[in-house]
Motif scaffolding. Structure first.
Motif, PDB file in Angstrom:
ATOM      1  N   LEU A  90       0.823  -1.210   0.000  1.00  0.00           N
ATOM      2  CA  LEU A  90       0.000   0.000   0.000  1.00  0.00           C
ATOM      3  C   LEU A  90       0.859   1.263   0.000  1.00  0.00           C
ATOM      4  O   LEU A  90       0.537   2.247  -0.665  1.00  0.00           O
ATOM      5  CB  LEU A  90      -0.926   0.008   1.213  1.00  0.00           C
ATOM      6  N   ARG A  91       1.967   1.220   0.754  1.00  0.00           N
ATOM      7  CA  ARG A  91       2.852   2.381   0.810  1.00  0.00           C
ATOM      8  C   ARG A  91       3.388   2.715  -0.585  1.00  0.00           C
ATOM      9  O   ARG A  91       3.417   3.881  -0.999  1.00  0.00           O
ATOM     10  CB  ARG A  91       4.014   2.113   1.768  1.00  0.00           C
ATOM     11  N   VAL A  92       3.796   1.695  -1.316  1.00  0.00           N
ATOM     12  CA  VAL A  92       4.303   1.896  -2.679  1.00  0.00           C
ATOM     13  C   VAL A  92       3.199   2.434  -3.590  1.00  0.00           C
ATOM     14  O   VAL A  92       3.419   3.361  -4.379  1.00  0.00           O
ATOM     15  CB  VAL A  92       4.864   0.570  -3.243  1.00  0.00           C
ATOM     16  N   GLU A  93       2.003   1.844  -3.474  1.00  0.00           N
ATOM     17  CA  GLU A  93       0.875   2.284  -4.297  1.00  0.00           C
ATOM     18  C   GLU A  93       0.488   3.727  -3.994  1.00  0.00           C
ATOM     19  O   GLU A  93       0.291   4.543  -4.906  1.00  0.00           O
ATOM     20  CB  GLU A  93      -0.317   1.357  -4.051  1.00  0.00           C
ATOM     21  N   TYR A  94       0.367   4.062  -2.721  1.00  0.00           N
ATOM     22  CA  TYR A  94      -0.061   5.406  -2.327  1.00  0.00           C
ATOM     23  C   TYR A  94       0.987   6.464  -2.677  1.00  0.00           C
ATOM     24  O   TYR A  94       0.654   7.609  -2.988  1.00  0.00           O
ATOM     25  CB  TYR A  94      -0.354   5.461  -0.830  1.00  0.00           C
ATOM     26  N   ALA A  95       2.264   6.086  -2.584  1.00  0.00           N
ATOM     27  CA  ALA A  95       3.335   7.047  -2.846  1.00  0.00           C
ATOM     28  C   ALA A  95       3.302   7.567  -4.281  1.00  0.00           C
ATOM     29  O   ALA A  95       3.826   8.655  -4.562  1.00  0.00           O
ATOM     30  CB  ALA A  95       4.689   6.410  -2.545  1.00  0.00           C
ATOM     31  N   LYS A  96       2.706   6.798  -5.166  1.00  0.00           N
ATOM     32  CA  LYS A  96       2.594   7.227  -6.563  1.00  0.00           C
ATOM     33  C   LYS A  96       1.504   8.282  -6.756  1.00  0.00           C
ATOM     34  O   LYS A  96       1.476   8.970  -7.779  1.00  0.00           O
ATOM     35  CB  LYS A  96       2.282   6.021  -7.451  1.00  0.00           C
ATOM     36  N   LYS A  97       0.611   8.410  -5.754  1.00  0.00           N
ATOM     37  CA  LYS A  97      -0.554   9.271  -5.929  1.00  0.00           C
ATOM     38  C   LYS A  97      -0.650  10.412  -4.916  1.00  0.00           C
ATOM     39  O   LYS A  97      -1.304  11.422  -5.193  1.00  0.00           O
ATOM     40  CB  LYS A  97      -1.835   8.426  -5.828  1.00  0.00           C
TER      41      LYS A  97
END
Length: 250
Positions: free
Chosen positions: A138-145
Motif C-alpha cells: 500500500l505504501r508503494v501504491e499510495y506514494a505514486k498518488k
C-alpha cells in the motif's frame, strides 16, 4: 451415465492454485480465464469485466455452460446476464464460502470466531491480507498518488480497519507451497498481535462446481437470457427470467 457438461471456467485469480489442484485440468473444462483480484475493489467494474467475458463466450459452439468461480462479491455478481449458454455460480456471499466448502460451514466458523480474517494463498500472493507485506504494498501504491503526509494517514486508516479483527485464520486446501504460506500467515498474525489458527478448507464446493455436479441447494443456474439477481435470504441468488428482464421487471 450422466454426461458431464463442457464448460468455460471464468474465475477470480484468487482461486488459481485451488482450481489447478481440484479439477481445473479436466477434459470437459474447454477454456479457463482468470480475472485479476483487484477488480473486487470496485464491484461495478467487476460486473462489467465478468459480463464482457461472458459475452465473448457466446461465439463458442464447444461449451454447454459458463461457470463462475465467484460469489456475491460485494454485489459485483448481481445483474450478470446469461447469453447463449447457462451461467452457474456457487451460493455464497464471498469466496471464503467456496474455500470452506459451504455457506453453512462458513457461518459456523464466523459464529465461533467473528473477529476472524481469512488468509488463503491467492489473497496472500496478491498482497491483500493484513500484515507487513500489505502495508508495504500500500505504501508503494499510495506514494505514486499522494504526498507523504497523506500516505501515512491512509496507512493508519488501513490499520484502524484491521483493528476490528483479532484472529488470522489460514484456510488450507493442500495446494503446493501451502506450508510456507501458513507460516507467512502466522508471522503476519504475530506482527499484528492476533491469534492464529490453521484449519483445513474443503474443496467439495469448488470441485463440484468444476465437475458439473450442480444441485439447486449449493448452486444458482441462470438459463440463457436470464439475469443473476440477489436473493435476500440464505439462497443468496435467484434468477430474473428473460421475459421479466426485457421488461425491466424484478
Amino acid at each position: 451415465m450422466k454426461t458431464v457438461p463442457r464448460i468455460a471456467l471464468l474465475a477470480c485469480r484468487v482461486f488459481e492454485a485451488e482450481i489447478a489442484a481440484h479439477g481445473g485440468g479436466a477434459p470437459h473444462v474447454v477454456v479457463t480465464k482468470f480475472l485479476e483480484v483487484g477488480l473486487h475493489d470496485h464491484p461495478d467494474g467487476l460486473r462489467v469485466a465478468i459480463q464482457a467475458e461472458i459475452n465473448q463466450f457466446d461465439s463458442r459452439d464447444d461449451i454447454d455452460a459458463v461457470v463462475l468461480a465467484y460469489a456475491l462479491c460485494g454485489r459485483g455478481a448481481v445483474g450478470l446476464r446469461a447469453g447463449r449458454h447457462r451461467l452457474v455460480i456457487p451460493r455464497g456471499h464471498d469466496c471464503i464460502t467456496v474455500f470452506m466448502g459451504s455457506k453453512e460451514k462458513f457461518a459456523c466458523q464466523q459464529a465461533e470466531a467473528p473477529d476472524s480474517y481469512y488468509y488463503t494463498p491467492g489473497w496472500m500472493t496478491a498482497d491483500r491480507t493484513p500484515g507487513p507485506g500489505r502495508l508495504e504494498a500500500l505504501r508503494v501504491e499510495y506514494a505514486k498518488k499522494f504526498d507523504p503526509e497523506e500516505v501515512e494517514f491512509l496507512l493508519e486508516t488501513e490499520k484502524e480497519n484491521w483493528a476490528q479483527h483479532g484472529k488470522a485464520v489460514y484456510l488450507d486446501l493442500g495446494t503446493p507451497g501451502s506450508e510456507a504460506k501458513a507460516h507467512e500467515a502466522a508471522s503476519a498474525a504475530k506482527a499484528l498481535g492476533w491469534k492464529f489458527e490453521r484449519i483445513p478448507g474443503d474443496p467439495a464446493l469448488l470441485s463440484d462446481l468444476i465437475a458439473g455436479r450442480w444441485d439447486d441447494e449449493r448452486f444458482q443456474i441462470v438459463e440463457p437470457g436470464g439475469v443473476l439477481e440477489h436473493s435476500p435470504d440464505n439462497r443468496i441468488f435467484r434468477q430474473l427470467k428473460a421475459e421479466a428482464s426485457k421488461n425491466g421487471e424484478s
